[in-house]
Scaffold this motif. Structure first.
Motif, PDB file in Angstrom:
ATOM      1  N   SER A 223       0.829  -1.209   0.000  1.00 14.93           N
ATOM      2  CA  SER A 223       0.000   0.000   0.000  1.00 14.93           C
ATOM      3  C   SER A 223       0.859   1.253   0.000  1.00 14.93           C
ATOM      4  N   ASP A 224       1.985   1.202   0.721  1.00 17.67           N
ATOM      5  CA  ASP A 224       2.903   2.342   0.743  1.00 17.67           C
ATOM      6  C   ASP A 224       3.477   2.591  -0.649  1.00 17.67           C
ATOM      7  N   CYS A 225       3.800   1.517  -1.371  1.00 19.10           N
ATOM      8  CA  CYS A 225       4.306   1.671  -2.742  1.00 19.10           C
ATOM      9  C   CYS A 225       3.268   2.351  -3.631  1.00 19.10           C
ATOM     10  N   ILE A 226       2.017   1.898  -3.527  1.00 22.81           N
ATOM     11  CA  ILE A 226       0.959   2.471  -4.361  1.00 22.81           C
ATOM     12  C   ILE A 226       0.772   3.954  -4.064  1.00 22.81           C
ATOM     13  N   ALA A 227       0.844   4.299  -2.789  1.00 25.49           N
ATOM     14  CA  ALA A 227       0.685   5.707  -2.394  1.00 25.49           C
ATOM     15  C   ALA A 227       1.785   6.570  -3.003  1.00 25.49           C
ATOM     16  N   ARG A 228       2.989   6.011  -3.145  1.00 23.30           N
ATOM     17  CA  ARG A 228       4.111   6.785  -3.663  1.00 23.30           C
ATOM     18  C   ARG A 228       4.060   6.993  -5.165  1.00 23.30           C
ATOM     19  N   THR A 229       3.259   6.178  -5.870  1.00 25.77           N
ATOM     20  CA  THR A 229       3.180   6.319  -7.327  1.00 25.77           C
ATOM     21  C   THR A 229       1.829   6.891  -7.768  1.00 25.77           C
ATOM     22  N   GLY A 230       0.979   7.247  -6.819  1.00 27.28           N
ATOM     23  CA  GLY A 230      -0.302   7.834  -7.171  1.00 27.28           C
ATOM     24  C   GLY A 230      -1.221   6.881  -7.881  1.00 27.28           C
ATOM     25  N   GLY A 231      -1.039   5.570  -7.607  1.00 26.56           N
ATOM     26  CA  GLY A 231      -1.831   4.563  -8.337  1.00 26.56           C
ATOM     27  C   GLY A 231      -3.042   4.065  -7.611  1.00 26.56           C
TER      28      GLY A 231
END
Length: 302
Positions: A293-301
């Motif tokens: 979830s942290d990864c997704i938040a960082r890419t605006g996805g």
């Protein structure tokens, strides 16, 4: 044929000699000879001819070996599964993930999990999804993570995190105000670094582009998203990659924008049906979900 007959016959076919078969099975040569004689007597077939002191399989033996080899592989699988069921501790964590996740989401999840469970043994294997299916069924691992649902009847798949395929390009490709904002397919760079079309995510990206009437030329094709990301960081072009790999890019060198229309990417937990996870394993899954979830938040996805 009895089980011992199958083992000895298979070993002789592999080794080419009775003495070699005896060594493979860790039994004496007279014992192997006796089992072979009993096998031939029971079958009513001559399986080997001795010519100038050497054993030569008969045509019947060659035909029989095809089926016996299948049985032997199945037998080894059963023994392997039984050994796994007997020997691995309930609280040990044995997992597998795809190469992409092993270098993006899993390290952060493992670090967070280790802080909570410093004494519990953890084994992480890296496999492609098809190999993970076999590892789960054989009991080599207890759970696995993939960006692909294999839809196997004996496995359960649980989507943990959803993102979308992400365009990454060298710094300066667009205004910084547009970072993490949806990028229309029509605005994708036409000369992309691409991956093999056999990758299911790449196929979905190409299908989406074709639906929009967009076609691309590519002069660079690679095998992994991580390599595509590295090339973009070095200024070799742009690429469309999974959001987890995009999140681990050097954001001083690249810019990220999710595609529009979206091409969804799910991070799946794979387990064997009717086999509950241990407390520590479930905690690991929670850590993977948080890291993803942290990864997704960082890419605006999202």
């Amino acid at each position: 044929m009895r089980l011992r007959h199958i083992e000895v016959f298979h070993a002789i076919m592999q080794a080419g000699t009775i003495s070699g078969a005896a060594q493979l099975l860790n039994i004496s040569q007279p014992a192997a000879t006796k089992v072979l004689q009993h096998c031939e007597l029971q079958l009513g077939l001559k399986l080997f001819e001795r010519i100038k002191g050497k054993l030569h399989p008969t045509p019947e033996a060659h035909q029989l070996f095809i089926e016996v080899d299948k049985l032997n592989r199945d037998l080894q699988s059963v023994r392997r599964l039984a050994n796994n069921l007997k020997n691995h501790p309930d609280e040990a964590v044995r997992l597998a993930s795809t190469p992409t996740l092993s270098v993006t989401v899993i390290p952060a999840a493992l670090a967070a999990w280790r802080a909570r469970f410093p004494q519990i043994h953890c084994t992480l294997a890296t496999h492609h999804t098809s190999d993970m299916v076999n590892a789960l069924l054989l009991g080599d691992v207890d759970f696995a993570f993939s960006l692909y649902d294999p839809c196997h009847p004996n496995l359960a798949s649980e989507p943990l995190v959803r993102g979308s395929m992400t365009a990454i390009a060298p710094m300066g490709s667009w205004s910084r105000m547009l970072d993490n904002q949806p990028l229309p397919v029509a605005d994708l760079p036409k000369n992309l670094i691409t991956l093999d079309l056999d990758d299911h995510l790449v196929s979905r990206v190409m299908d989406t582009c074709e639906e929009q009437g967009i076609r691309f030329n590519s002069y660079t094709e690679v095998q992994t998203y991580v390599l595509a990301r590295t090339l973009v960081e070095l200024g070799a072009g742009a690429a469309v990659i999974d959001p987890f790999t995009a999140a681990t890019a050097n954001h001083d060198k690249v810019q990220c924008r999710p595609m529009s229309p979206q091409v969804p990417v799910d991070l799946f937990l794979l387990t064997k049906k009717s086999t509950p996870l241990s407390r520590s394993a479930r905690a690991f899954v929670d850590c993977v979900q948080m890291a993803g979830s942290d990864c997704i938040a960082r890419t605006g996805g999202e």
